[in-house]
Design a protein around this motif. Structure first.
Motif, short mmCIF file in Angstrom:
data_model
loop_
_atom_site.label_atom_id
_atom_site.label_comp_id
_atom_site.label_asym_id
_atom_site.label_seq_id
_atom_site.Cartn_x
_atom_site.Cartn_y
_atom_site.Cartn_z
N LEU A 35 0.82 -1.20 0.00
CA LEU A 35 0.00 0.00 0.00
C LEU A 35 0.86 1.26 0.00
O LEU A 35 1.90 1.30 0.67
N PRO A 36 0.46 2.28 -0.72
CA PRO A 36 1.19 3.55 -0.68
C PRO A 36 1.08 4.19 0.70
O PRO A 36 0.09 4.00 1.42
N ASP A 37 2.09 4.96 1.08
CA ASP A 37 2.07 5.71 2.32
C ASP A 37 1.36 7.04 2.05
O ASP A 37 1.85 7.86 1.28
N PRO A 38 0.20 7.28 2.65
CA PRO A 38 -0.54 8.52 2.38
C PRO A 38 0.30 9.77 2.63
O PRO A 38 0.14 10.77 1.92
N TYR A 39 1.17 9.74 3.64
CA TYR A 39 2.02 10.89 3.92
C TYR A 39 2.93 11.20 2.75
O TYR A 39 3.05 12.35 2.32
N ARG A 40 3.57 10.19 2.19
CA ARG A 40 4.48 10.41 1.07
C ARG A 40 3.72 10.84 -0.19
O ARG A 40 4.19 11.67 -0.96
N VAL A 41 2.53 10.27 -0.39
CA VAL A 41 1.72 10.67 -1.54
C VAL A 41 1.32 12.14 -1.40
O VAL A 41 1.46 12.94 -2.34
N TRP A 42 0.81 12.51 -0.23
CA TRP A 42 0.39 13.90 0.01
C TRP A 42 1.57 14.86 -0.12
O TRP A 42 1.46 15.89 -0.80
N LEU A 43 2.70 14.53 0.49
CA LEU A 43 3.87 15.40 0.42
C LEU A 43 4.31 15.60 -1.02
O LEU A 43 4.59 16.72 -1.46
N SER A 44 4.36 14.52 -1.79
CA SER A 44 4.79 14.63 -3.18
C SER A 44 3.82 15.48 -3.99
O SER A 44 4.22 16.28 -4.83
N GLU A 45 2.52 15.31 -3.77
CA GLU A 45 1.54 16.06 -4.54
C GLU A 45 1.62 17.55 -4.22
O GLU A 45 1.48 18.40 -5.12
N VAL A 46 1.85 17.90 -2.97
CA VAL A 46 2.01 19.32 -2.62
C VAL A 46 3.28 19.88 -3.29
O VAL A 46 3.26 20.96 -3.87
N PRO A 123 -6.16 21.85 5.82
CA PRO A 123 -5.69 23.15 5.33
C PRO A 123 -4.82 22.98 4.09
O PRO A 123 -3.95 22.11 4.03
N GLY A 124 -5.07 23.82 3.10
CA GLY A 124 -4.23 23.83 1.91
C GLY A 124 -4.50 22.73 0.92
O GLY A 124 -3.84 22.67 -0.12
N VAL A 125 -5.45 21.84 1.19
CA VAL A 125 -5.77 20.75 0.27
C VAL A 125 -6.97 21.15 -0.58
O VAL A 125 -8.08 21.32 -0.06
N GLY A 126 -6.74 21.31 -1.87
CA GLY A 126 -7.81 21.66 -2.79
C GLY A 126 -8.30 20.46 -3.55
O GLY A 126 -7.87 19.32 -3.29
N PRO A 127 -9.20 20.67 -4.52
CA PRO A 127 -9.81 19.54 -5.24
C PRO A 127 -8.80 18.62 -5.92
O PRO A 127 -8.95 17.40 -5.87
N TYR A 128 -7.76 19.20 -6.57
CA TYR A 128 -6.80 18.34 -7.26
C TYR A 128 -6.05 17.45 -6.26
O TYR A 128 -5.96 16.23 -6.44
N ASP A 146 -4.67 17.14 -13.86
CA ASP A 146 -3.62 18.17 -13.86
C ASP A 146 -3.39 18.62 -15.30
O ASP A 146 -4.15 18.27 -16.20
N GLY A 147 -2.34 19.38 -15.53
CA GLY A 147 -2.06 19.86 -16.88
C GLY A 147 -1.81 18.75 -17.87
O GLY A 147 -2.23 18.83 -19.04
N ASN A 148 -1.15 17.68 -17.42
CA ASN A 148 -0.91 16.54 -18.31
C ASN A 148 -2.23 15.89 -18.73
O ASN A 148 -2.43 15.54 -19.90
N VAL A 149 -3.13 15.71 -17.77
CA VAL A 149 -4.41 15.06 -18.07
C VAL A 149 -5.26 15.95 -18.98
O VAL A 149 -5.91 15.45 -19.90
N GLU A 150 -5.24 17.24 -18.74
CA GLU A 150 -5.99 18.15 -19.62
C GLU A 150 -5.51 18.03 -21.06
O GLU A 150 -6.31 17.98 -22.00
N ARG A 151 -4.21 17.95 -21.24
CA ARG A 151 -3.65 17.84 -22.60
C ARG A 151 -4.07 16.51 -23.24
O ARG A 151 -4.47 16.47 -24.41
N VAL A 152 -3.98 15.44 -22.49
CA VAL A 152 -4.37 14.12 -23.03
C VAL A 152 -5.84 14.12 -23.42
O VAL A 152 -6.21 13.64 -24.51
#
Length: 352
Positions: A35-46, A123-128, A146-152
């Protein structure tokens, strides 16, 4: 209606070609139940907001080495986190990172909410970001755009409406492809597709798993999409910073106000950036000299021209603002990029 055939073909491609990321669980390991670590996923996305993967990797490694779990980050000093963030830009993200970590610990017992709706309360977490963490960390069928998905999507469905007006339509199209099975892998797959195959210029259509159903490729306009409305020209703002060194080498610094650009970051005393340089009041009386070069820096919404004033003062100097930091404790690398440029300009004028 979900298009399961398109999703399945992309997931098959991802299983073979997924990029290796320090925050990602590869598809083969995910299939084995890792399973992915939610902390690492969240940190990377920010960190990845408005920033490239290449720029983020080293920052991510430093953060997770120093603060390996959300509780450790929540307990960190603000100044330490802001210093580690220096150079990554968009500094409100760092402030929100701390607020989010502290909310997870204080309000959720150190565990991230496991739904998109729950994540949106942080705090600081938006829809994306909420969609990305919900999908990748918790396998919720949340649509990540994100921008990549919009382009695709613009190319796959031949959407010629310019961005940003096309965003709602592109999101709806992306929702039709988000699968109930493996939504986390699918979210990463479609972002990988945009980053490595369906690139802004010269898309590699010959090796794309969606080359056959792609309407833009059939029309021969794939490289022209997505279209964009003309951008307004960025205004130019001006300001002044004062770089003051004491006889013992100490450097005059201040923490910028919490709100606004570079909020909470360490920097040199300076003027506001929405007025000219003529009404500047230095932090103390001294023999100020202008550095020979003007600092130029571009932010998201404006260009900045910054005059750098330099002086050396005696040990008993008493500034009206800021505080002297001993030279051995001063690291230019802890400053945001524009302040590092000001330091370099000052050293060119007075390198002692």
């Amino acid at each position: 209606m979900k298009d399961s055939a398109l999703s399945a073909s992309l997931l098959g491609w991802y299983d073979r070609h997924a990029r290796s990321m320090p925050w990602r669980v590869p598809p083969a390991e995910r299939a084995r139940g890792v399973l992915p670590d939610p902390y690492r996923v969240w940190l990377s996305e920010v960190m990845l907001q408005q920033t490239t993967v290449a720029a983020v990797r080293d920052y991510f490694h430093r953060f997770t080495t120093r603060w390996p779990e959300v509780a450790a980050l929540a307990a960190a000093e603000d100044a330490e986190v802001m210093a580690e963030w220096a150079g990554l830009g968009y500094y409100a993200r760092a402030r929100n990172l701390l607020k989010g970590a502290r909310a997870v610990v204080a309000e959720h017992g150190g565990r991230f909410p496991e739904t998109r709706e729950g994540l949106l309360t942080l705090p600081g977490v938006g829809p994306y970001t909420a969609s990305a963490v919900a999908a990748i960390a918790f396998d919720e069928a949340a649509t990540v755009v994100d921008g990549n998905v919009e382009r695709v999507m613009a190319r796959l469905f031949l959407v010629e409406t310019p961005l940003p007006a096309a965003k709602p339509a592109l999101t709806r199209l992306a929702e039709t492809l988000t699968p109930e099975e493996r939504p986390g892998d699918y979210a990463q797959a479609v972002m990988d597709l945009g980053a490595t195959i369906c690139t802004p210029r010269k898309p590699a259509c010959g090796i794309c798993p969606w080359r056959e159903p792609c309407a833009a490729r059939a029309a021969g306009v794939q490289a022209e999409l997505p279209r964009r409305s003309p951008k307004a020209e960025k205004p130019v703002r001006e300001g002044t910073v004062w770089v003051c060194l004491r006889e013992d080498g100490a450097v005059l610094l201040e923490t910028r106000p919490e709100k606004g650009l570079l909020g909470g970051m360490l920097g040199f005393p300076g003027t506001d950036w929405d007025r000219g340089k003529t009404d500047a009041t230095p932090p103390l009386a001294a023999g100020w000299q202008a550095a020979p070069v003007e600092v130029r820096h571009t932010f998201t919404h404006f260009h900045l021209k910054l005059a750098v004033m330099v002086s050396r003062v005696p040990l008993d100097a008493q500034p009206a603002r800021g505080r002297f930091q001993p030279r051995e404790a001063f690291r230019p690398a802890d400053l945001p990029t524009v302040m590092r440029k000001a330091w370099e300009a000052a050293m060119a004028a007075d390198p002692r």
